[in-house]
Each structure stands twice: as structure tokens, then as C-alpha cells.
Design a protein around this motif. Sequence first.
Motif, mmCIF file in Angstrom:
data_model
loop_
_atom_site.group_PDB
_atom_site.id
_atom_site.type_symbol
_atom_site.label_atom_id
_atom_site.label_comp_id
_atom_site.label_asym_id
_atom_site.label_seq_id
_atom_site.Cartn_x
_atom_site.Cartn_y
_atom_site.Cartn_z
ATOM 1 N N GLU A 36 0.817 -1.203 0.000
ATOM 2 C CA GLU A 36 0.000 0.000 0.000
ATOM 3 C C GLU A 36 0.858 1.262 0.000
ATOM 4 O OE1 GLU A 36 -2.864 -0.062 3.074
ATOM 5 O OE2 GLU A 36 -3.915 -1.832 2.326
ATOM 6 N N GLN A 37 1.987 1.244 0.708
ATOM 7 C CA GLN A 37 2.842 2.420 0.810
ATOM 8 C C GLN A 37 4.295 2.013 0.580
ATOM 9 O OE1 GLN A 37 1.760 5.565 1.258
ATOM 10 N NE2 GLN A 37 -0.370 4.937 1.426
ATOM 11 N N PHE A 38 4.976 2.772 -0.252
ATOM 12 C CA PHE A 38 6.407 2.517 -0.475
ATOM 13 C C PHE A 38 7.069 3.821 -0.894
ATOM 14 C CE2 PHE A 38 10.155 1.122 -2.858
ATOM 15 C CZ PHE A 38 10.706 0.212 -1.962
ATOM 16 N N THR A 39 8.238 4.110 -0.327
ATOM 17 C CA THR A 39 8.986 5.321 -0.666
ATOM 18 C C THR A 39 10.154 4.976 -1.572
ATOM 19 O OG1 THR A 39 8.411 6.446 1.400
ATOM 20 C CG2 THR A 39 10.363 7.236 0.240
ATOM 21 N N VAL A 40 10.249 5.657 -2.700
ATOM 22 C CA VAL A 40 11.392 5.519 -3.604
ATOM 23 C C VAL A 40 12.188 6.815 -3.498
ATOM 24 C CG1 VAL A 40 12.169 5.122 -5.957
ATOM 25 C CG2 VAL A 40 10.083 4.012 -5.134
ATOM 26 N N ASP A 41 13.367 6.709 -2.905
ATOM 27 C CA ASP A 41 14.206 7.889 -2.648
ATOM 28 C C ASP A 41 15.219 8.054 -3.772
ATOM 29 O OD1 ASP A 41 15.717 9.929 -1.679
ATOM 30 O OD2 ASP A 41 16.364 8.932 0.157
ATOM 31 N N PHE A 42 14.837 8.816 -4.786
ATOM 32 C CA PHE A 42 15.747 9.116 -5.886
ATOM 33 C C PHE A 42 16.744 10.210 -5.516
ATOM 34 C CE2 PHE A 42 12.079 7.811 -8.804
ATOM 35 C CZ PHE A 42 12.642 6.580 -9.093
ATOM 36 N N MET A 396 0.059 14.433 -3.901
ATOM 37 C CA MET A 396 -0.481 13.182 -4.429
ATOM 38 C C MET A 396 -0.302 12.054 -3.427
ATOM 39 S SD MET A 396 0.677 13.478 -8.449
ATOM 40 C CE MET A 396 -0.080 11.930 -8.954
ATOM 41 N N HIS A 397 0.816 12.054 -2.724
ATOM 42 C CA HIS A 397 1.046 11.031 -1.697
ATOM 43 C C HIS A 397 0.059 11.212 -0.541
ATOM 44 C CE1 HIS A 397 3.056 8.236 0.933
ATOM 45 N NE2 HIS A 397 3.264 9.188 1.831
ATOM 46 N N ALA A 398 -0.147 12.461 -0.119
ATOM 47 C CA ALA A 398 -1.086 12.731 0.970
ATOM 48 C C ALA A 398 -2.515 12.354 0.587
ATOM 49 C CB ALA A 398 -1.019 14.204 1.355
ATOM 50 N N ALA A 399 -2.800 12.435 -0.716
ATOM 51 C CA ALA A 399 -4.144 12.111 -1.182
ATOM 52 C C ALA A 399 -4.363 10.619 -1.377
ATOM 53 C CB ALA A 399 -4.421 12.850 -2.486
ATOM 54 N N GLY A 400 -3.326 9.815 -1.109
ATOM 55 C CA GLY A 400 -3.507 8.367 -1.159
ATOM 56 C C GLY A 400 -2.656 7.616 -2.147
ATOM 57 N N SER A 401 -1.731 8.295 -2.846
ATOM 58 C CA SER A 401 -0.848 7.584 -3.766
ATOM 59 C C SER A 401 -0.020 6.556 -2.996
ATOM 60 C CB SER A 401 0.089 8.576 -4.468
ATOM 61 O OG SER A 401 1.053 7.885 -5.234
ATOM 62 N N ALA A 439 12.323 -3.215 -10.488
ATOM 63 C CA ALA A 439 10.889 -3.136 -10.200
ATOM 64 C C ALA A 439 10.563 -1.889 -9.391
ATOM 65 C CB ALA A 439 10.432 -4.392 -9.450
ATOM 66 N N ALA A 440 11.392 -1.590 -8.407
ATOM 67 C CA ALA A 440 11.172 -0.395 -7.592
ATOM 68 C C ALA A 440 11.394 0.874 -8.413
ATOM 69 C CB ALA A 440 12.102 -0.410 -6.382
ATOM 70 N N LEU A 441 12.386 0.850 -9.295
ATOM 71 C CA LEU A 441 12.658 2.014 -10.131
ATOM 72 C C LEU A 441 11.490 2.288 -11.076
ATOM 73 C CD1 LEU A 441 16.397 1.286 -10.954
ATOM 74 C CD2 LEU A 441 15.545 3.142 -9.516
ATOM 75 N N ARG A 442 10.933 1.225 -11.650
ATOM 76 C CA ARG A 442 9.784 1.418 -12.541
ATOM 77 C C ARG A 442 8.592 1.970 -11.772
ATOM 78 N NH1 ARG A 442 11.363 -3.897 -14.453
ATOM 79 N NH2 ARG A 442 12.554 -3.697 -16.391
ATOM 80 N N ARG A 443 8.390 1.454 -10.576
ATOM 81 C CA ARG A 443 7.271 1.947 -9.767
ATOM 82 C C ARG A 443 7.475 3.420 -9.427
ATOM 83 N NH1 ARG A 443 4.671 -0.764 -4.271
ATOM 84 N NH2 ARG A 443 3.786 1.160 -3.427
ATOM 85 N N GLY A 444 8.691 3.779 -9.010
ATOM 86 C CA GLY A 444 8.979 5.179 -8.719
ATOM 87 C C GLY A 444 8.888 6.050 -9.945
ATOM 88 N N GLY A 445 9.377 5.529 -11.089
ATOM 89 C CA GLY A 445 9.322 6.281 -12.334
ATOM 90 C C GLY A 445 7.889 6.537 -12.788
ATOM 91 N N MET A 446 7.015 5.549 -12.623
ATOM 92 C CA MET A 446 5.610 5.730 -12.999
ATOM 93 C C MET A 446 4.949 6.794 -12.129
ATOM 94 S SD MET A 446 4.771 3.874 -15.594
ATOM 95 C CE MET A 446 2.988 3.795 -15.468
ATOM 96 N N ALA A 447 5.210 6.746 -10.821
ATOM 97 C CA ALA A 447 4.618 7.736 -9.917
ATOM 98 C C ALA A 447 5.135 9.136 -10.219
ATOM 99 C CB ALA A 447 4.913 7.357 -8.470
ATOM 100 N N LEU A 448 6.437 9.238 -10.510
ATOM 101 C CA LEU A 448 7.015 10.530 -10.854
ATOM 102 C C LEU A 448 6.427 11.045 -12.167
ATOM 103 C CD1 LEU A 448 9.059 12.820 -10.449
ATOM 104 C CD2 LEU A 448 10.808 11.352 -11.495
ATOM 105 N N GLY A 449 6.310 10.153 -13.153
ATOM 106 C CA GLY A 449 5.717 10.549 -14.424
ATOM 107 C C GLY A 449 4.282 11.031 -14.267
ATOM 108 N N GLY A 466 -7.035 19.878 -2.710
ATOM 109 C CA GLY A 466 -7.048 19.134 -1.466
ATOM 110 C C GLY A 466 -5.724 19.027 -0.803
ATOM 111 N N ALA A 467 -4.646 19.585 -1.428
ATOM 112 C CA ALA A 467 -3.305 19.456 -0.860
ATOM 113 C C ALA A 467 -3.182 20.366 0.355
ATOM 114 C CB ALA A 467 -2.259 19.843 -1.889
#
Length: 467
Positions: A36-42, A396-401, A439-449, A466-467
Motif C-alpha cells: 500500500e505504501q512505499f517510498t522511492v528515494d531518488f 499526491m502522496h497525501a491524497a492516497g498515492s 521493479a522499484a525504479l519502474r514503480r517510482g518512475g511511474m509515480a514521478l511521471g 485538497g493538498a
Amino acid sequence: MGDTGLFGEDLYDPSQHVCSAGEQWAGWSESDDEQEQFTVDFANGQPHSDEMPKKEVLDATMSVLSTAHSQLVASVNSTHGKNSAEQPSPLQYGRNKGDFWVRRELSDFLTRHGTPSVKPDELLITAGSSQALDACCAAWAVKEDRPVVFVETPTYFLAAQTFRTHRMKIVGVECDGDGPVVEDVRAKAKTHGVPCFFYVIPMHHNPTGRTTSPERAERLCDLAIELGMRIVADEVYQQLSWKKDAAAPVESLRTVYLRQAKQARPGGPAKTPCDVVSISSVTKILSPGLRVGWAHAGRSTIQQLATYGVIESGGGQSHFTSHIAAHAMHTKALDAVISTLNARYEERAEALYASLHHRLCTHGVYISQPDGGYFIWCVLPPGRTTKQLVQRLESMHAAGSATRVLIKEGSCFYLADDESDRGEADRSFRLCFAKYPTAALRRGGMALGDAIIDLLKDKAGAPAPGA
């Protein structure tokens, strides 16, 4: 049970699992896509701790403490006319420039990796490349009332504190896709005088990922010779290179300088104190915790740097850990680690680049395609800022990403004291691909995109509702 130390604890238990360079950390799996929650620290420019080559470091450490290692060092010293009594054991105080055996192994390693004909007396062992940079400042900045240092724009952000500690005025030099713009270096030297040195990152630049082109490197060295200007080349990413069309390892800027200096010039011999000092370390290729680095320069320059107060007092830096690093070079275990890292980082860089490029290339977002190093550099189109993007990511993260993404804002890489030339500072950001599996990079890349596209669609560039 392994060998027992002085106080009874086990030094090494071969039955205990120790990760090698070829093993990836267990902190992520494909099933983590369901988290449900994961942080990608680029933002953080570091490898993952679980992927450090622990086995290789442990093997080298045990070998360095063995009688066989002492015999090896004594034999090499004797062969090269060195008095073994003057070459202390790894657990003693070290020599100012570093142990001869260490410098000899380092010279062989550098020769294998793109810097031919390195001699031990052209090397100084330091506690990382940052200390080597500080030694350059200490040696040369103290001689001037208001010392000046030239830097690329943008450049490595943590160098700023080192320069300012030594009261140095930081002057930014314009760069393009080939490296520092030589005409701007000349113009800045005319305005500010020849600097104490010009700090450059010629290979897989931090933060832009750019490698200075061979033609630009030659012109820059020619200008240094003409002006009598020192260059300090931070080359910590030299060995992390996977460029497909490279027939040989990426060439050190010092190698280019030495070749150019040999050529006849209409203006006569090079002015003093011209030199190119290559500084580097095992931080990115073995372990940052070892704190082992070096400076490679002419003999007179090395002698200047070796009189650095900390070295005079402490008797050589990182003496024990430099033996560990040198042993890994001697056995070529480090070469194997580098091969593993290059294969791993190439795959990761491509995964992150692809996850961003195919979605953003039509939106006017610049995304660098790395062929080495640690980083991807991105620039938003005019009208949007990185601060807006950071706000959008957080909202976006606060809103549930499910994925929180952290990026390094580009503004911190613009170090010049003159704030007038900030270029793309407010629209740029740096991403590190070294820490996470694909896999983590793709997930982070999709969220960033998602966040970038959402920001570009918003005419005002404001945080999401809502931010």
C-alpha cells in the motif's frame, strides 16, 4: 567456529552467510508492487547497504591481517628497493603519501582502468576524494587573500562547503552537452584572474550525467597550459561506465593533459603552476565506509599535498583500510565487483530512463540517458518549477498515492556566488538509479511521471486540489 580474537569473539565464521557483490538486497521483490505504501528515494546518491560487497571486503581484511600479506608487502618493497622497516604494518601509523605497496597496487589498477603509466610516486592516499579536494584547497587557497575557484554550472553540491571553509569565491563556468565552455573559462579568467584551480567532474558528471567530449577535454587542457591554471578533476565515476561504443575505458582528464602538454606550442612551454590533479576513491566501487581515496598528479604537486597538516600529524590517511582496498585490487576481486556493478547499474539506469522517457518525451521534459555513473538529470519545460513538482508529489502522496517519490532539486547544484547565472536551476532535478532494483525504479518512475504530467496539465502549476 571461526578464529578467535584477543577478547574471545569470533573473527570469522564461514558458516555465516555474508553477501557478495553479485547478490542483490532482499528489501524488495516483485510482490512489493502490491504494498500500500512505499517510498522511492531518488534524491539520495548512495547504493543500498545490503548490496555492499561484504564478502570481498571481509576476505581482503582477513588477508591483510595475515602473515602471508606481510611477506607479500616485504617482497614487493624489497624488489623496488624500499626499506621494509620504513613501510609500517597495516595496523601502525602510515607514511605521508601512503604505503608504497598500496600505491603500487593502485597504480596497476588505474592503468587497467583508463589511466596508463601511473607511477606510485604520483599518487597520494587520502581518506576519500572529499579529503583530497580539501587538501587541494588547503595547499593553494591559503596563499591568496580572496582565493577564487572555478566550478562547472551545475556541479556537485557538497563541494560548496569545502570551498567556503577555505574562504574561496566560487565562480560558475557555463557548460553545454560537451562539457565546460572553453571560451567562458577564458572570459572568467580575464575577469577574475586565473583561479586557484578549476574543479570539474569530467566523467558521468554529478548531477547531469554528462561526460566531457574528447575534443572539449583537449581544448580545456590546452587552455590550462596556456593560462598556467590548475584543474582538479573529480573522477569517482570513471570505472562505472557501460558505453556501448567505447573501445577502451573512459580516459582520465590527466591522461589528456599529459598528452597535450607534450605537443609543441607556439606560446612556448606551459606556465606554472599548471597541472591536472585527478581525485577519486573506492566509494562508488567498493565501499564508502572504508574512506579510501587518492590524488594523482605530478610529483611536485603530490609533494605539496602531502604536507597537508592532517597528513603530517596523522602519518598518512586510512592506512589500514587502504591495505584492504589495495588487496582487493591485487587479487582483482575489485575488478570483478566493478563488472557486476556495471551490469547491475546499466539495467537499472535503462529501467528508470525508459519508465520516464516514453511518457514524457512528447511533453517537453528533458531526460538524460546515462551510460555510466549514478544519475539521470531532468529539466521541466519553461513555466513549471521543481518546487511545484515536489509539492505535487507530496500532495499526491497525501491524497492516497501508494508510492512516495523523493527527488533532488536542481537548485542546490548551482554553487556560484554570483546568482545571476542560474540557467535551468529552478526547473531541474536529479535522480539516482543506483539504490533500487528495476521493479522499484519502474514503480517510482511511474509515480514521478504521473506527477509531472499532472503538473503540466495544470495551467497554474499549483498543488493538486485538497493538498
